[in-house]
Design an enzyme around this catalytic site. Structure first.
Site, short mmCIF file in Angstrom:
data_model
loop_
_atom_site.label_atom_id
_atom_site.label_comp_id
_atom_site.label_asym_id
_atom_site.label_seq_id
_atom_site.Cartn_x
_atom_site.Cartn_y
_atom_site.Cartn_z
N THR B 35 -141.23 -79.68 42.67
CA THR B 35 -141.60 -79.64 44.25
C THR B 35 -140.33 -79.32 44.83
OG1 THR B 35 -143.21 -81.53 43.77
CG2 THR B 35 -142.52 -81.05 46.06
N ILE B 36 -139.09 -79.48 44.44
CA ILE B 36 -138.00 -79.27 45.16
C ILE B 36 -137.70 -77.73 45.27
CG2 ILE B 36 -135.59 -79.40 45.01
CD1 ILE B 36 -136.15 -82.32 43.68
N LYS B 63 -147.97 -80.67 44.43
CA LYS B 63 -148.32 -82.17 44.87
C LYS B 63 -149.49 -81.98 46.13
CE LYS B 63 -144.71 -85.06 43.09
NZ LYS B 63 -143.85 -83.99 42.76
N ASP B 66 -154.16 -81.37 50.55
CA ASP B 66 -155.32 -81.21 51.39
C ASP B 66 -155.57 -79.82 51.16
OD1 ASP B 66 -157.37 -81.48 53.08
OD2 ASP B 66 -156.14 -82.15 54.96
N LEU B 71 -154.75 -73.70 48.54
CA LEU B 71 -153.50 -74.01 47.59
C LEU B 71 -154.02 -73.61 46.21
CD1 LEU B 71 -152.42 -77.48 48.96
CD2 LEU B 71 -151.48 -75.39 49.65
N GLU B 113 -151.00 -86.51 40.38
CA GLU B 113 -149.65 -87.22 40.45
C GLU B 113 -149.83 -88.47 41.00
OE1 GLU B 113 -146.18 -85.84 40.61
OE2 GLU B 113 -146.91 -84.30 39.10
N HIS B 137 -145.70 -91.68 36.67
CA HIS B 137 -144.43 -91.64 37.25
C HIS B 137 -143.58 -92.95 37.37
CE1 HIS B 137 -143.78 -87.51 39.35
NE2 HIS B 137 -145.05 -87.40 39.18
N ARG B 140 -138.38 -90.89 41.17
CA ARG B 140 -136.82 -90.83 41.14
C ARG B 140 -136.01 -91.74 42.16
NH1 ARG B 140 -134.50 -84.66 41.09
NH2 ARG B 140 -132.42 -84.99 41.86
#
Lengths: 217, 217
Positions: B35-36, B63, B66, B71, B113, B137, B140
């Site tokens: 994602t970063i 992630k 909507d 997307l 996720e 997960h 982090r």
């Protein structure tokens, strides 16, 4: 204070977004780099928009779920005023964003995007942790499935504003929807396609502003 | 089937990600655009990685919350094999991604996720809607706050695999953590910093693969 008008640039390219925005730039208060545009172009649109519009509030709608400080650094380095976290993020992620933002300036802030089954207990937790802004959604895909605004939305919005949140509303809003919310101290109103896709986008943005003024002043 | 090894490219630039990946590319099964990296560079890293690694599974960890079909189109057009949705997304958003992916090919898939307070009832709902993959997960930021893996994680993982999900695990995993999960049919194991930041990243990736082979075959 009357609600700010925000336009979500949910374009799939920066060029398309810029072409669109220049038409109604003077009539809006907040420029949102939509998640779609972020996925397409990364953080660059924020950098470009900050260069073009030094005085505007620019929101980076990245819906961060983790690694809050790192994502915040990316957004605020690029010139964002606000950024978003997804509601299912750990509160420490949100706190990381908020703290990172504060180091850039007092006006930097984090909005929590309310999707899915968030609870008022979580909302209280966010407020206690120093988060101040939430974005209340009717999801785009839920809209497509025919879900409208109803009393349960208004009740939740009312609870959130009572808790002291600055509340933004979004989700296929049209000018004629705004009256629904007139008794609430809404902070920000997001329009997307209803301005971007209008035959005259400036006129559409001005119609939103006129209705906001009529209802909230 | 033994779990696949996935490395999350959570770099803040494509160049950094490429420099890192070339060191251990041969030892991993799935390349994740973190994602970063998406926030930093948009969808371009997926395009570049697909050009460089035509045979690898490439995951676009956007992630999405909507506008699922839109997307998904961005991700799969760029060459992604898999993409991610956030668990707080409406199920229609996930379905939109899944359906869009299927039009690109049978191997295209969507991972959900799991952040925050998702429930087994939601999981059942996703499964009923045809979603097949979840990512479990340890956040982090939760890690940084000192939260470790515990029995409640294993119980949830077990429930998810029992439901028939292909389950990926992630969150600061080190080689010595893997034995914890050995009795579960884990689909994919994500490592990030423990490979990327190792003094010898190839050796680190190979150590993961050796431990995976030892535990799951």
């Amino acid at each position: 204070m009357k609600p700010k008008l925000q336009v979500a640039l949910d374009n799939t390219s920066l060029v398309e977004a810029l072409q669109s925005l220049r038409l109604y730039q003077d009539a809006i208060d907040v420029i949102e780099v939509g998640t779609i545009l972020h996925v397409a172009e990364g953080i660059e649109p924020v950098r470009v928009l900050r260069a073009l519009y030094p005085e505007k509030i620019i929101l980076a709608d990245i819906k961060g779920a983790d690694a809050g400080s790192l994502l915040a650094k990316l957004c605020f380095d690029a010139g964002a005023t606000w950024m978003t976290a997804i509601c299912s993020a750990d509160v420490n992620t949100m706190i990381g964003m908020k703290k990172t933002g504060q180091a850039y300036g007092e006006d930097r802030d984090v909005q929590i995007e309310l999707y899915g089954d968030w609870t008022m207990e979580q909302a209280k937790n966010w407020k206690d942790a120093g988060l101040e802004q939430v974005v209340y959604h009717r999801s785009r895909d839920a809209q497509a499935a025919g879900k409208g605004w109803d009393q349960s939305d208004l009740d939740k919005l009312s609870a959130l504003t009572d808790m002291g949140f600055k509340v933004t509303i979004t989700g296929g809003l049209e000018v004629h929807d705004l009256a629904l919310f007139k008794d609430l101290p809404i902070y920000c109103i997001i329009a997307g396609r209803s301005i971007r896709d209008a035959s005259n986008p400036l006129q559409a943005a001005e119609a939103f502003q006129a209705e906001i003024t009529r209802l909230w002043t």
